[in-house]
Write a protein that holds these residues in place. Structure first.
Motif: not given
Ligand SMILES: [Zn+2]
Length: 471
Positions: A123, A373, A376, A380, A434-435
């Motif tokens: 990630y 995960y 991220h 946010e 960013t994902r």
């Protein structure tokens, strides 16, 4: 991404005058030029049409496409239309216990720990600090193996924990029959001896717990100021960075007064005041708010098992198990209560006032948030609570590295480890980008995300479904 040339050779075959082939080591290590991307440096600067040169595992030159040129042997990777940002630096997680979907001390193996380094790498997390819950023998072994280039994945930093007898991590750990305990100190001399012993083992980061929950569950006393003052003093002499778990304004102030500079959690209880903000400035302190853990608000209210970005790292069986567990453990509708509302307001306001001191940490592996995960989601949340995407990226990269004196991580600059993400969309426009990960490079090497995905999606998970605690 195209490889325009691919001429970097480790071994050059030369032909001697009499015709024999002789293997000659290449005089230069392999180089790779990444060119054309928008480069987010990590300190707030952006280079449109940027380029940077990677030699072995390091970034050696950064500039615009016109400034950085390649020698004929340099491999060139064209990233035109893409965005590069530094790999994330996560300063608070708990590796080794999570097993998708079992959880507990019995899961803490060398293999599982390494798997979690890969999950972070997948990630785009380049550095991970695991705080206060790792088995030190295994942790130090893996840390050493990684220094010897025998283990890939995110750069691993182990941070053992020091607390009062009966204190330490949250009860999820301490209630586990296999919990191996914290380093326990009942007085300043004992605490100093522990710090010295940890320094001798090569430990560079120590966690301490200063929390009333310790008293509530049977600790002799909350870690006293004279004890943590001794820890901070001895740690400074031994060049160990201390990170303090503390959740109240009073504890933060007392810790700052005796030299603490890194905090897991913000004051969640009351609004911060001018005295506190002055202490934070004077100490040049850093705060890991772990918002996901404390707010349990958006985006954590979206079921992770329905998110394609999460599903990349687990099998259908794990997704089904998580879905079933959630059905029996529904997330209550907001607002939960007036008290929860008030606390959420305090967190929002304190976050805004501490914005320039905030760094990334997820607490993943402790409370049911998933490695990599969760980073991220935290980004946010940073933006939802008022940061610009650029500020959120700084908090998660350069500032987080600086907080721990990690001089080789956190930015796209000469002299740093070549740890970076290649994104298909610009996260400065929308932090959700960013994902959009096209590639992750750690130490100059491309992470084989496809192979990791294939491996994880075929794993059934290790045990019974974990009933994650309600928010
Ligand atoms: Zn934690």
């Amino acid at each position: 991404m195209r490889h325009l040339t691919c001429a970097a050779a480790v071994v050059v075959l030369a032909v001697s005058s009499c015709g024999d082939r002789v293997a000659v080591p290449s005089p230069q290590p392999p180089e790779e030029l990444f060119t054309g991307a928008r480069v987010i440096v990590g300190d707030g600067q952006v280079i449109e049409a940027g380029a940077f040169l990677v030699r072995a595992n390091q970034i050696v030159e950064v500039g615009t496409v016109d400034e950085i040129t390649a020698s004929p042997d340099t491999r060139v990777t064209d990233l035109t239309g893409q965005t590069v940002m530094p790999a994330l630096v996560n300063t608070h997680a708990h590796l080794g216990w999570e097993a998708y979907t079992g959880w507990g001390s019995e899961q803490f193996t060398r293999q599982n720990l390494i798997d979690h380094l890969y999950r972070h790498a997948y990630y785009g997390v380049g550095t991970i600090i695991s705080t206060g819950s790792d088995i030190e023998e295994i942790a130090l072994d893996v840390q050493q193996a990684q220094r010897l280039s025998q283990v890939d994945g995110a750069h691993y930093l182990v941070s053992p924990g020091l607390g009062t007898p009966g204190g330490g991590p949250n009860p999820r750990f301490t209630d586990d029959a296999g919990w191996w305990g914290v380093h326990e100190a009942t007085g300043p001399d004992e605490a100093r001896a522990i710090v010295r012993a940890e320094a001798d083992r090569g430990i560079q980061i120590l966690k301490i717990w200063v929390d009333a929950r310790d008293e509530r569950r049977g600790a002799q006393v909350k870690l006293r100021p004279d004890i943590y003052a001794a820890i901070l003093d001895e740690a400074q002499v031994r060049d160990i960075r201390v990170i303090a778990h503390a959740t109240t304004l009073e504890d933060h102030k007392r810790l700052l007064e005796v030299g603490a500079r890194r905090f897991i959690h913000m004051p969640y209880d009351v609004d911060v005041d001018e005295e506190y903000l002055a202490l934070v400035e004077a100490r040049n302190a850093y705060i890991v708010p772990t918002l996901g853990m404390v707010t349990r608000g958006e985006p954590f209210r979206r079921p992770v098992f329905e998110d394609a970005f999460f599903q990349e790292q687990v099998s259908d069986e794990v997704i089904t198990a998580l879905r079933d567990a959630a059905a029996g453990n529904p997330v209550p509708a907001q607002p939960v209560s007036a008290a929860a509302e008030a606390r959420a307001r305090v967190i929002r306001d304190n976050f805004a006032r501490l914005q320039d001191r905030i760094i990334l940490g997820t607490d993943a592996g402790a409370v049911g948030d998933f490695f990599g995960y969760a980073d991220h989601l935290e980004l946010e949340l940073f933006v939802r609570l008022g940061m610009t995407p650029s500020q959120a990226i700084v908090a998660a990269t350069t500032r987080a590295a600086r907080a721990f004196g990690l001089t080789d991580a956190g930015s796209i600059e000469a002299g740093k480890r070549a740890d970076f993400l290649v994104l298909d969309a610009n996260p400065l426009d929308d932090i959700m980008h960013t994902r959009e990960i096209a590639a992750v490079y750690l130490r100059g090497k491309k992470v084989d995300r496809e192979a990791l995905r294939a491996r994880w999606q075929s794993q059934p998970g290790s045990g019974p479904v974990d009933q994650r605690p309600a928010p």
